[in-house]
Write a protein that holds these residues in place. Structure first.
Motif, short mmCIF file in Angstrom:
data_model
loop_
_atom_site.label_atom_id
_atom_site.label_comp_id
_atom_site.label_asym_id
_atom_site.label_seq_id
_atom_site.Cartn_x
_atom_site.Cartn_y
_atom_site.Cartn_z
N GLU A 233 1.01 -1.12 -0.07
CA GLU A 233 -0.06 0.01 0.00
C GLU A 233 0.86 1.06 0.15
N LEU A 234 2.00 1.24 1.01
CA LEU A 234 2.80 2.31 0.77
C LEU A 234 4.22 1.94 0.14
N THR A 235 4.17 2.72 -0.78
CA THR A 235 5.69 2.37 -1.86
C THR A 235 6.93 2.88 -1.33
N PRO A 236 7.97 2.25 -0.64
CA PRO A 236 9.18 2.92 -0.33
C PRO A 236 9.65 3.79 -1.53
N ARG A 237 10.78 4.56 -1.15
CA ARG A 237 11.18 5.44 -2.27
C ARG A 237 12.08 4.49 -3.28
N LEU A 238 11.83 4.72 -4.52
CA LEU A 238 12.36 3.74 -5.52
C LEU A 238 14.02 4.18 -5.57
N GLY A 239 14.43 3.11 -5.60
CA GLY A 239 16.08 2.99 -5.78
C GLY A 239 16.62 1.84 -5.18
N VAL A 240 18.05 1.92 -5.06
CA VAL A 240 18.77 0.58 -4.87
C VAL A 240 19.24 0.65 -3.15
N TYR A 241 18.91 -0.26 -2.56
CA TYR A 241 19.11 -0.48 -1.05
C TYR A 241 20.03 -1.71 -0.80
N ILE A 242 20.61 -1.55 0.08
CA ILE A 242 21.25 -2.76 1.19
C ILE A 242 20.23 -3.66 1.79
N VAL A 243 20.03 -4.92 1.50
CA VAL A 243 19.15 -5.65 2.16
C VAL A 243 19.71 -6.89 2.45
N ALA A 244 18.84 -7.76 3.18
CA ALA A 244 19.31 -9.11 3.45
C ALA A 244 18.05 -9.99 2.82
N SER A 245 18.06 -11.28 2.44
CA SER A 245 17.14 -12.25 2.03
C SER A 245 17.24 -13.38 2.84
N ARG A 246 16.09 -13.93 3.04
CA ARG A 246 16.04 -15.47 3.22
C ARG A 246 14.46 -16.14 2.94
N ARG A 247 14.44 -17.49 2.98
CA ARG A 247 13.35 -18.31 2.59
C ARG A 247 12.61 -17.90 4.18
N PRO A 248 11.20 -18.06 4.06
CA PRO A 248 10.28 -17.89 5.18
C PRO A 248 10.85 -19.09 6.07
N GLY A 249 10.85 -19.08 7.27
CA GLY A 249 11.09 -20.20 8.19
C GLY A 249 12.64 -20.34 8.36
N GLU A 250 13.54 -19.72 7.45
CA GLU A 250 14.96 -19.86 7.83
C GLU A 250 15.45 -18.87 8.68
N SER A 251 16.45 -19.19 9.64
CA SER A 251 17.16 -18.39 10.34
C SER A 251 18.21 -17.36 9.98
N ALA A 252 19.04 -17.80 9.01
CA ALA A 252 20.03 -17.16 8.72
C ALA A 252 19.46 -16.15 7.42
N TRP A 253 19.95 -14.93 7.43
CA TRP A 253 19.85 -13.95 6.35
C TRP A 253 21.00 -13.80 5.28
N ARG A 254 20.87 -13.78 4.24
CA ARG A 254 21.87 -13.63 3.21
C ARG A 254 22.10 -12.12 2.77
N PRO A 255 23.16 -11.63 2.94
CA PRO A 255 23.58 -10.22 2.71
C PRO A 255 23.30 -10.01 1.01
N ALA A 256 22.60 -8.79 0.70
CA ALA A 256 22.24 -8.53 -0.77
C ALA A 256 22.24 -7.10 -0.96
N VAL A 257 22.12 -6.62 -2.26
CA VAL A 257 21.73 -5.50 -2.73
C VAL A 257 20.73 -5.54 -3.65
N ALA A 258 19.53 -4.52 -3.44
CA ALA A 258 18.45 -4.75 -4.39
C ALA A 258 18.23 -3.44 -4.98
N ASN A 259 17.56 -3.77 -6.07
CA ASN A 259 16.95 -2.35 -6.68
C ASN A 259 15.12 -2.58 -6.67
N TYR A 260 14.78 -1.46 -6.47
CA TYR A 260 13.24 -1.46 -6.35
C TYR A 260 12.91 -0.31 -7.18
N GLY A 261 12.20 -0.54 -8.18
CA GLY A 261 12.07 0.46 -9.22
C GLY A 261 11.34 -0.12 -10.69
N VAL A 262 11.59 0.48 -11.58
CA VAL A 262 10.74 0.17 -12.76
C VAL A 262 11.93 0.08 -14.10
#
Length: 332
Positions: A233-262
């Protein structure tokens, strides 16, 4: 989740539903004193947690059960449907965080015209009829309720006392000399100020969506991405972010970089924003289309921009990954 129409007897709150945490028998709610935190709790941020913690502590002291009375949709959808408040999180995410906090049951109340018309003086009696074991109500100091929003925390305390219900009023928490609030978090999120967003939330901002096949362009230039359509509903600012990802239920996060945009550099880019996640550890993980992936958002790096070509895009992605690795190195 276990869902019920009432705790016991008639449900005096129309269009309400009892949602009970796994492994919690309904009979427990009927036999024990109940402590109820009341509010919208969008984001379940640090200020909300202070109110909820009061319900948890009171329930523990009384040998009772802590719960939450919350609402959906946001009252703004009733009062200003042309410009409603956009939510920080979907219902499922809010529910999960409330249960993770230790809440054992949630009353979901539809915020409709009938509920909005209830006089403030009648609120406690109405809740008490629906929740006969109610012993305490917990609200923030800025809590408003009842017809015309004429009820405040002090009136709630007065009417609660008249009905034998303790009302605990929690002062608003402050951060950087300003109150912690959902509206403040929304403003920071739209500006890309993820540091403040996460400080106010008390945890890293999260998104979750299902993977979809991409054009594999990232793989062609040496930066494979996981493509996640995501329309909050509320869109974060478009751009590049430092993020981490994981499958639901996993405990460990994997460092990543992400682009949210068009993706303006890519021909025939989609109109709707998409989240593209590149894992920094370089492993080619066996993800499949349709699989859910959870992303924790940590820092905003830069706005999205259109590059002259793929070589320029590749150079910038290398710089983004370098900045992300440097940030993660400091965190460790």
């Amino acid at each position: 989740m276990q869902r019920y129409d009432s705790i016991g007897g008639a449900m005096e709150l129309p269009a309400a539903e009892i949602d009970v945490a796994p492994q919690v028998p309904l009979e427990r709610l009927r036999q024990k004193p109940l402590s109820l935190a009341v509010g919208m709790f969008d984001g379940v941020h640090r200020g909300h947690m202070a109110v909820i913690q009061g319900a948890l502590e009171t329930a523990k002291r009384q040998g009772g059960v802590p719960g939450v009375l919350t609402f959906w949709p946001h009252p703004s959808r009733l009062f200003r449907p042309q410009d409603p408040t956009r939510m920080l999180q979907p219902v499922a995410q809010k529910r999960a965080r409330l249960y993770r906090a230790g809440i054992e049951f949630i009353i979901w109340k539809a915020f409709d015209n009938a509920f909005a018309a209830i006089p403030a003086e009648d609120f406690v009696a109405l809740v008490l009829k629906s929740v006969p074991g109610l012993k305490s109500l917990h609200v923030g100091s800025n809590f408003r309720f009842g017809k015309g929003r004429l009820g405040d925390a002090e009136l709630l305390a007065e009417t609660g006392k008249a009905h034998g219900v303790e009302v605990v009023i929690t002062p608003r928490l402050q951060y950087d000399d300003a109150a912690i609030s959902s509206s403040r978090i929304r403003d920071c999120l739209e500006r890309g100020d993820m540091k403040t967003v996460n400080e106010l939330l008390g945890y890293s901002y999260r998104s979750q969506s299902a993977l979809q096949p991409g054009r594999r362009l990232g793989r062609m230039i040496g930066f494979p991405t996981l493509n996640l359509p995501w329309a909050p509903e509320l869109t974060p600012r478009l751009g590049v972010y430092i993020v981490a990802s994981r499958r639901p239920g996993e405990s460990a996060w994997r460092p990543a970089v992400a682009n949210y945009g068009v993706r303006p550099t890519v021909e025939n880019a989609p109109v709707e924003p998409i989240l593209e996640v590149h894992l920094l550890d370089g492993e080619d993980v066996d993800y499949v289309a349709g699989e859910e992936l959870e992303v924790a958002w940590h820092r905003y790096l830069r706005p999205e921009k259109k590059f002259d070509g793929l070589d320029a895009l590749k150079t910038q992605i290398e710089a983004d990954c370098h900045a992300a690795r440097a940030w993660w190195k400091v965190q460790r």
